[in-house]
Design an enzyme around this catalytic site. Structure first.
Site, PDB file in Angstrom:
ATOM      1  N   LYS A  10      36.304  43.090  89.275  1.00  0.00           N
ATOM      2  CA  LYS A  10      36.680  41.818  88.644  1.00  0.00           C
ATOM      3  C   LYS A  10      36.225  41.746  87.179  1.00  0.00           C
ATOM      4  O   LYS A  10      35.408  42.553  86.725  1.00  0.00           O
ATOM      5  CB  LYS A  10      36.089  40.668  89.465  1.00  0.00           C
ATOM      6  N   GLU A 127      48.127  44.006 100.048  1.00  0.00           N
ATOM      7  CA  GLU A 127      47.485  44.022  98.731  1.00  0.00           C
ATOM      8  C   GLU A 127      47.695  45.367  98.021  1.00  0.00           C
ATOM      9  O   GLU A 127      47.847  45.404  96.798  1.00  0.00           O
ATOM     10  CB  GLU A 127      45.991  43.717  98.882  1.00  0.00           C
TER      11      GLU A 127
END
Ligand code: CMP
Length: 139
Positions: A10, A127
């Site tokens: 992230k 995903e």
């Protein structure tokens, strides 16, 4: 069984140049990085990726955070990779993450928690296909 799972490093982690240290955690724990891609998500992409959370109170902040800088999307492959990666990451909230896990060592908060990992086989397949074509995944 050998599984695939989708990981995202992230923006809080790319900002602090932690990609290599996080990759080392995956590799030291028996996961292979079979695909990797650095990208800066658009708002539409982040909203689509996290659509399952769209009704949650933290959704808007989560999207803002995920577009605040680059991310690294990866396919990790190995024995029991989905659960194994969740163990390597540690609990969502770093305050609850076990010592030695990525989130215990690197996460800043429940939102800026350094990594995402698929939570089921169904999520992993979905995903992975969000970010990668089959030809890009080399195990
Ligand atoms: P992730 O595994 O990427 O899935 C959804 C993300 O929402 C989660 O990690 C957290 O980073 C973020 N998030 C922010 N606030 C919360 C919360 N209160 N509970 C769960 N997840 C949260």
């Amino acid at each position: 069984a050998i599984e695939r799972t989708l990981s995202i490093i992230k923006p809080d982690a790319t900002r602090r140049n932690l990609t290599g240290k996080i990759n080392a955690k995956f590799e030291e724990n028996g996961l292979m990085i079979a695909a990797t891609k650095r990208l800066h998500l658009t708002r539409a992409q982040a909203e689509a990726f996290y659509a399952v959370h769209s009704a949650r109170p933290f959704f808007n902040d989560l999207v803002e955070f995920m577009i605040s800088g680059p991310v690294v999307a990866q396919v990790l492959v190995g024995e029991g990779a989905i659960l194994k990666n969740r163990d390597i990451m540690g609990a969502t909230n770093p305050a609850n993450a076990a010592p030695g896990t990525i989130r215990a060592e690197f996460a800043e908060s429940i939102e800026a928690n350094s990594v995402h990992g698929s939570d089921s086989a169904e999520a992993a397949a979905q995903e992975i296909s969000f970010f990668f074509a089959e030809i890009e995944i080399v195990a």
